[in-house]
Structures are given as structure tokens and as C-alpha cells.
Design a protein around this motif. Structure first.
Motif, PDB file in Angstrom:
ATOM      1  N   PRO A 146       0.821  -1.214   0.000  1.00 35.24           N
ATOM      2  CA  PRO A 146       0.000   0.000   0.000  1.00 35.24           C
ATOM      3  C   PRO A 146       0.857   1.268   0.000  1.00 35.24           C
ATOM      4  O   PRO A 146       1.883   1.339   0.683  1.00 35.24           O
ATOM      5  CB  PRO A 146      -0.788  -0.112   1.308  1.00 35.24           C
ATOM      6  CG  PRO A 146      -0.795  -1.560   1.640  1.00 35.24           C
ATOM      7  CD  PRO A 146       0.509  -2.105   1.138  1.00 35.24           C
ATOM      8  N   GLU A 147       0.439   2.240  -0.782  1.00 28.23           N
ATOM      9  CA  GLU A 147       1.148   3.519  -0.804  1.00 28.23           C
ATOM     10  C   GLU A 147       0.789   4.337   0.429  1.00 28.23           C
ATOM     11  O   GLU A 147      -0.292   4.200   0.995  1.00 28.23           O
ATOM     12  CB  GLU A 147       0.787   4.294  -2.067  1.00 28.23           C
ATOM     13  CG  GLU A 147       1.297   3.645  -3.342  1.00 28.23           C
ATOM     14  CD  GLU A 147       0.972   4.486  -4.558  1.00 28.23           C
ATOM     15  OE1 GLU A 147       1.903   4.957  -5.215  1.00 28.23           O
ATOM     16  OE2 GLU A 147      -0.223   4.670  -4.831  1.00 28.23           O
ATOM     17  N   ILE A 184      -1.871  -9.083  -7.853  1.00 28.82           N
ATOM     18  CA  ILE A 184      -0.651  -8.416  -7.378  1.00 28.82           C
ATOM     19  C   ILE A 184      -0.992  -7.292  -6.404  1.00 28.82           C
ATOM     20  O   ILE A 184      -0.293  -7.074  -5.408  1.00 28.82           O
ATOM     21  CB  ILE A 184       0.155  -7.865  -8.578  1.00 28.82           C
ATOM     22  CG1 ILE A 184       0.597  -9.008  -9.495  1.00 28.82           C
ATOM     23  CG2 ILE A 184       1.359  -7.054  -8.108  1.00 28.82           C
ATOM     24  CD1 ILE A 184       1.174  -8.550 -10.819  1.00 28.82           C
ATOM     25  N   PHE A 185      -2.094  -6.596  -6.671  1.00 24.85           N
ATOM     26  CA  PHE A 185      -2.466  -5.439  -5.836  1.00 24.85           C
ATOM     27  C   PHE A 185      -3.483  -5.802  -4.755  1.00 24.85           C
ATOM     28  O   PHE A 185      -3.989  -4.909  -4.072  1.00 24.85           O
ATOM     29  CB  PHE A 185      -2.999  -4.307  -6.722  1.00 24.85           C
ATOM     30  CG  PHE A 185      -1.919  -3.606  -7.493  1.00 24.85           C
ATOM     31  CD1 PHE A 185      -1.252  -2.519  -6.944  1.00 24.85           C
ATOM     32  CD2 PHE A 185      -1.527  -4.060  -8.740  1.00 24.85           C
ATOM     33  CE1 PHE A 185      -0.235  -1.887  -7.636  1.00 24.85           C
ATOM     34  CE2 PHE A 185      -0.505  -3.439  -9.437  1.00 24.85           C
ATOM     35  CZ  PHE A 185       0.151  -2.349  -8.885  1.00 24.85           C
ATOM     36  N   CYS A 186      -3.761  -7.082  -4.586  1.00 22.07           N
ATOM     37  CA  CYS A 186      -4.652  -7.511  -3.501  1.00 22.07           C
ATOM     38  C   CYS A 186      -4.014  -7.156  -2.156  1.00 22.07           C
ATOM     39  O   CYS A 186      -2.860  -7.508  -1.906  1.00 22.07           O
ATOM     40  CB  CYS A 186      -4.887  -9.015  -3.596  1.00 22.07           C
ATOM     41  SG  CYS A 186      -5.835  -9.690  -2.209  1.00 22.07           S
ATOM     42  N   PRO A 187      -4.726  -6.466  -1.274  1.00 23.82           N
ATOM     43  CA  PRO A 187      -4.118  -6.019  -0.005  1.00 23.82           C
ATOM     44  C   PRO A 187      -3.843  -7.142   0.986  1.00 23.82           C
ATOM     45  O   PRO A 187      -3.046  -6.962   1.908  1.00 23.82           O
ATOM     46  CB  PRO A 187      -5.155  -5.037   0.556  1.00 23.82           C
ATOM     47  CG  PRO A 187      -6.453  -5.422  -0.090  1.00 23.82           C
ATOM     48  CD  PRO A 187      -6.101  -5.947  -1.442  1.00 23.82           C
ATOM     49  N   ASP A 188      -4.479  -8.289   0.819  1.00 21.31           N
ATOM     50  CA  ASP A 188      -4.257  -9.427   1.720  1.00 21.31           C
ATOM     51  C   ASP A 188      -3.211 -10.343   1.089  1.00 21.31           C
ATOM     52  O   ASP A 188      -3.474 -10.994   0.076  1.00 21.31           O
ATOM     53  CB  ASP A 188      -5.568 -10.187   1.924  1.00 21.31           C
ATOM     54  CG  ASP A 188      -5.447 -11.336   2.915  1.00 21.31           C
ATOM     55  OD1 ASP A 188      -4.374 -11.991   2.947  1.00 21.31           O
ATOM     56  OD2 ASP A 188      -6.413 -11.607   3.654  1.00 21.31           O
ATOM     57  N   PRO A 189      -2.001 -10.443   1.665  1.00 30.29           N
ATOM     58  CA  PRO A 189      -0.938 -11.225   1.021  1.00 30.29           C
ATOM     59  C   PRO A 189      -1.256 -12.702   0.883  1.00 30.29           C
ATOM     60  O   PRO A 189      -0.833 -13.342  -0.083  1.00 30.29           O
ATOM     61  CB  PRO A 189       0.279 -10.999   1.936  1.00 30.29           C
ATOM     62  CG  PRO A 189      -0.271 -10.490   3.227  1.00 30.29           C
ATOM     63  CD  PRO A 189      -1.537  -9.775   2.898  1.00 30.29           C
TER      64      PRO A 189
END
Length: 580
Positions: A146-147, A184-189
């Protein structure tokens, strides 16, 4: 300046390394001519751009020295405090090697430099490993971070996330990679990893490469697959994504490509449902040519386990880069991980090297007074010598100590090649002694061999210096795993105590003297439950570290991280006597 395909990249590597000295001088001249009028450099150069004046007057610095200037920009002052070119944002360093993340200024030029660097480091890999006429995809595990918006309104993000957001990269995703951008941009790894593995399995017949930025992430993925292959194969069989994946973007991406495929699912189940996972990567992805991921430095400890899973596929460490600069590439990608050397590219930044002395006891220490040590230019380093990397770049870092210790292994044309030795800042110390990352790695390597007769292998370790009592002592956290196909005996306390002693015997002369004099107490190994280091990784990721950039610390500095491991200890063992 494009590389024009892999042959163009190889030609450019030859030109750059042949003209290394001239290019380095041009890089410094360009940086100084552009930035000599900034507040920072004006105080040392008074508007001049002479190289010798730069070397004489501009100090060698660390992040703490530059932090007040960077903080002013972060808080809204103009970027000409440090550099003339407008800042477009900040890089967040990974922050897992030595504490809190650092903020590094970024300009529009950085993205162009990355594209050039990527073309150059991929050229030797393509030449050696991939038939350029062979269509295929990369199952590269990628995790955006996250930015963070700074008070100036500019965004701070990781290097890898910045790359993933680039228009050129996103345009290449559908053709070259198995993972869609939504995963790739899913916040849950964990949801991201599940989906990336799922897409990689669905496209398994097209995959020619498996990898991630670090070897540890590839290994994490295989262990995740060990726990979730049944769910993944069921998804493939039914054509429906597991209800445990709640991220709407991942679900939408999956709905576009998933359809029931019982035959593929049965094949994956038969491969995974076996006694041994020896060679599992090659079995699941039969057209894969190599595994990509940095295997040097702290990542060395993962190579043996990755080789077990790889089925003979080569492990390729392609590049050496950091938040401060893109530095070097491995022009011999098929070499063993222990032999990897990085050829420095003289057009990426202006590189200098601070000599590091290698004591007879093999512990690496800086000379006592950095200011009295003259920095060495890129082309003047000596084979066999160790140096700390110092970078001057176009984004406001001038004579900046990166903190990496490198050893010169040779030259390619006129550009030196380096082996990564260690992070200088990662040391254990309870008194005046200093135990480096390399010291610790060598000692642990000696000791873990004692586990073989018991049927155990050491999968993860870290350390910290316990100074809560006097004298203080070294503590190592070990996570152990049963060898596949072996019936393990109980963990013998006598063997674990012997491991403690073997580590102490293998450490440097200063440590052993201090132990004999009771200045340092007995070394301790704390065995932790399986999954403890995954919990440590999950904690760091929850605090903002990208899974792509996570580097397990060799030495624990965070109290929270220490508590995570301490809460999972199953046994404590101490060295029985001082080393000889």
C-alpha cells in the motif's frame, strides 16, 4: 536508450563495462552539473562541479545525516534542498534488515533507468536459459505494498510496487506473466498468494519460469502450496474460486478465466499427493527452465531447501539492486548460488567503495576512522578485497553509505564484479566484540550438520543479543523440520547442547576470548514451533512490508518480533562450556 532485445542488451553490457571509467566520470559530471546549486551541495562545492573538489569536500554520509533534508521535503518544502529535478514521490526501503523503513526521493528518471536495467539483467538470462522462439509465461510471485501519502502530498511506496504500477509493466502482464494485476495489488498477502498460485497452476503448461524477487518468497509459496493444494485443485476441478477468497477484484479476475477442468485437477492432485515433494516444482510446471530469486546474502540459507523442491532447475540470482541504486547484474546466471558475482553497470550511479579490513579471525570490521580512509573509484578496486558500497545518484544521495559489504571477485572488461558478503549493520554484540552476518552463517552451517543423524533439518534461524542480564549472551531461534521420508527420533537435548557448543567453537577469536573470560555468557538456542518464521513474516507484512521485499532479519531488533518468536519456543538449550 533502449536495449533492442537481448542481443542489444549483451552488446550494451560489453560497451558499458569496457568504458567503465569514462562513463563513471560522465555520470558524476552530470549529477553535479545538475545539482551543484542545491542547498545541500552548495555548502560543500559553492556551485562548482569539479570531481576532486567533490571527493575532498563532500562528506560520506548515512541516512541519518540526510534525514533532516529529506524530512523537510516530505513535509512540503521544495526538492531543490537536495536535487534540482522535481520529485515525483519516495521509495520506502524494505525496513526488515535493520529497523524502520527509509524514505528515498524518486524522480521521473528512475522509471527509465529501471527499464534499462531490467533489459540488461534479463539479457544474459535469456541467452543462457530461454529459447527466444519459445512462447511461455513467467509465474512470478509479486506483491504490491500500500502507498503512503506524505504531508507534502507525494506518495511513498516500495521499489517493487513502483515497478508494478508502471504502464510498461502493466501492459506486459497478460502476455508475459500468469498473475493478473488484481492479484498483485490484492491487499491481503495470503489471498494474493493463493490466487497467484491458482493462476500459475491453471496455466502450468505455459510456465517457463518460476520466481520472485527473493528466494525466500518462492520457498514461502511452495510451503503455502503444501498446505493448500487440495483447495486449489478443487477450485480447478469445479471452475469456482474458494469462498475464502473475499477480495472482489481477485474474484472478478478469476471469473474471467476459470472453467471446470477435472482432468487438470486430477493430474495436480496425483503430483501433490505423494510421499515426497522432492522435485515438485518441475513436476507441476514441466516446461519451467529456471527458478528466479536473489539467493545471495541472507537468502543463502534458503538455497538447499529450494534445490530439494526444484528438481534440478537452476536457481538464478539475476541482479543486485537497492532503494538507493540499481547496481549490478549476474552475467553468468547458471553459476551456483554460492558463486554468484554481480557485474557493476557504470551508467546506473556513481559508485565509490570504502575499504573494509578482513581480520585474521574472519570477522569483518570497518576501519576505525572512516574520514581518514580514502574512497576508491569503481575501476580501482582490488580483487579479493572487501568494501562498503557508497553511492552518489541523481535523486539527492551524495556519497551515501548503503551499508552493504561486498568482495571483489574479478573484472568483466574494466568493470569489477562483486560477491555480496553481508549487511554491515547486522551484527551481534554484547560487549566490545562484533559478530557479523557472515560469521553467524558460517557457525550455524557448521552446527546444523549435527542434526542429520536425528532426521531433522534447520529451515530458518535468526538471532539477538540478550543483554537483560549480566553477562549478556547470544540467543539463536531455530525452526526445525523433519526430513522427508525419514522417521525422526526425538530431538535429543545432548545434540542440541552440542549444536550450541559447535556454534561457539566456529565463531571468531574475539568471541571465544570473551567467553573464556566470562564477559559473554553461554550461547543459547531456542527451538520454535514450525510456522513461527511465517508468523514473523506475517507480522512484518501487516506493518507495511511488501511480501516481495521481505527479508527475514538475521538479528532481531524489534521487541514485537522477539515476542512473536519467544511465544512459540518449545525448548531452550545452552552451550555446556567455553570454546577452546
Amino acid at each position: 536508450m533502449a536495449t533492442n532485445g537481448y542481443e542489444g542488451g549483451l552488446k550494451m553490457i560489453e560497451e558499458l563495462t569496457t568504458n567503465a571509467e569514462q562513463i563513471q566520470d560522465e555520470v558524476l559530471r552530470e549529477i553535479l552539473s545538475r545539482n551543484a546549486g542545491t542547498e545541500y551541495l552548495r555548502g560543500f562545492l559553492h556551485g562548482q562541479t569539479d570531481k576532486q573538489l567533490f571527493k575532498k569536500n563532500v562528506p560520506i554520509v548515512t541516512y541519518e545525516d540526510l534525514k533532516p533534508y529529506i524530512d523537510r521535503i516530505v513535509n512540503g518544502e521544495t526538492s531543490d534542498i537536495l536535487l534540482a529535478e522535481p520529485i515525483t514521490g519516495f521509495f520506502l526501503s524494505s525496513g526488515t534488515s535493520a529497523g524502520q523503513p527509509k524514505l528515498m526521493p524518486v524522480t521521473a528518471q528512475v522509471a527509465k533507468k529501471w527499464e534499462l536495467f531490467r533489459g540488461l539483467y534479463e539479457s544474459p538470462v535469456i541467452k543462457h536459459l530461454v529459447d527466444i522462439n519459445q512462447a511461455g509465461k513467467r509465474m512470478e510471485l509479486m506483491f504490491a505494498r500500500p502507498e503512503v501519502e506524505t504531508p507534502s502530498g507525494l506518495m511513498a511506496t516500495s521499489v517493487t510496487t513502483s515497478i508494478f504500477k508502471g504502464s510498461g509493466f502493466r501492459a506486459s502482464l497478460p502476455k508475459l506473466y500468469t498473475s493478473p494485476s488484481e492479484t498483485i495489488f490484492c491487499p491481503d498477502p495470503n489471498q494474493s498468494l493463493y490466487c497467484q498460485l491458482l493462476f500459475g497452476l491453471i496455466q502450468r503448461e505455459e510456465v517457463v519460469m518460476i520466481g520472485s524477487f527473493f528466494a525466500s518468497t518462492v520457498l514461502r509459496a511452495i510451503k503455502f502450496l503444501e498446505n493448500h493444494w487440495q483447495e486449489l485443485s478443487y477450485d480447478i476441478k469445479t471452475g469456482r474460486l474458494s469462498h475464502q477468497i473475499t477480495d472482489s477484484r481477485c474474484r472478478n479476475a478469476a471469473s474471467l478465466v476459470m472453467k471446470p477442468n477435472p482432468e487438470q485437477a486430477d493430474l495436480i492432485e496425483n503430483i501433490c499427493n505423494c510421499k515426497s515433494w522432492d522435485g515438485i516444482i518441475r513436476k507441476l510446471w514441466p516446461k519451467a527452465r529456471y527458478i528466479a530469486g536473489i539467493c545471495t546474502g541472507v537468502m543463502r540459507q534458503y538455497t538447499a531447501e529450494l534445490e530439494f523442491y526444484s528438481g534440478g532447475l537452476p536457481l538464478v540470482s539475476s541482479l543486485y539492486a537497492s532503494s538507493e541504486a540499481f547496481c549490478g547484474i549476474n552475467i553468468e546466471p547458471l553459476c551456483k548460488p554460492s558463486d554468484v558475482s554481480y557485474t557493476f553497470l557504470p551508467n546506473m550511479a556513481y559508485f565509490e567503495f570504502l575499504p573494509v579490513k578482513n581480520e585474521r579471525d574472519e570477522s569483518i570490521e570497518m576501519k576505525s576512522n572512516d574520514e581518514d580512509t580514502e574512497l576508491v573509484d569503481l575501476v580501482n578496486v582490488k580483487p579479493g578485497r572487501c568494501y562498503e558500497l557508497v553511492v552518489t545518484n541523481s535523486t539527492g544521495l551524495y556519497r551515501y553509505k548503503v551499508g552493504d559489504v561486498l568482495m571483489v571477485s574479478g573484472f568483466h572488461n574494466n568493470a569489477p564484479q562483486f560477491q555480496f558478503v553481508e549487511r554491515k549493520s547486522v551484527v551481534l554484540s554484547v560487549d566490545m566484540e562484533k559478530t557479523s552476518e557472515t560469521d553467524l552463517f558460517k557457525a550455524v552451517t557448521e552446527a546444523k550438520a549435527l542434526l542429520n543423524p536425528l532426521g531433522f533439518i534447520l529451515t530458518e534461524y535468526t538471532s539477538y543479543a540478550d543483554t537483560s542480564s549480566v553477562p549478556g549472551h547470544y540467543v539463536l531461534f531455530w525452526e526445525l523440520k523433519e526430513k522427508e521420508g525419514e522417521h525422526c527420533k526425538e530431538l535429543d537435548p545432548k545434540i542440541m547442547v552440542e549444536c550450541c557448543f559447535r556454534i561457539e567453537e566456529s565463531l571468531h577469536y574475539t568471541y571465544k576470548i570473551y567467553r573464556k573470560r566470562n564477559i559473554i555468557a553461554a550461547l543459547e538456542i531456542r527451538v520454535v514451533k514450525q510456522g513461527s518464521f511465517e508468523a514473523l513474516m506475517d507480522y512484518c507484512v501487516s506493518k507495511g512490508t511488501s511480501l516481495s521485499q521481505y527479508k527475514k532479519p538475521s538479528c532481531i531488533k524489534s521487541e514485537e518480533a522477539l515476542n512473536i518468536l519467544d511465544s512459540r519456543v518449545t525448548g531452550k538449550y545452552f552451550s555446556p562450556k567455553s570454546p577452546l
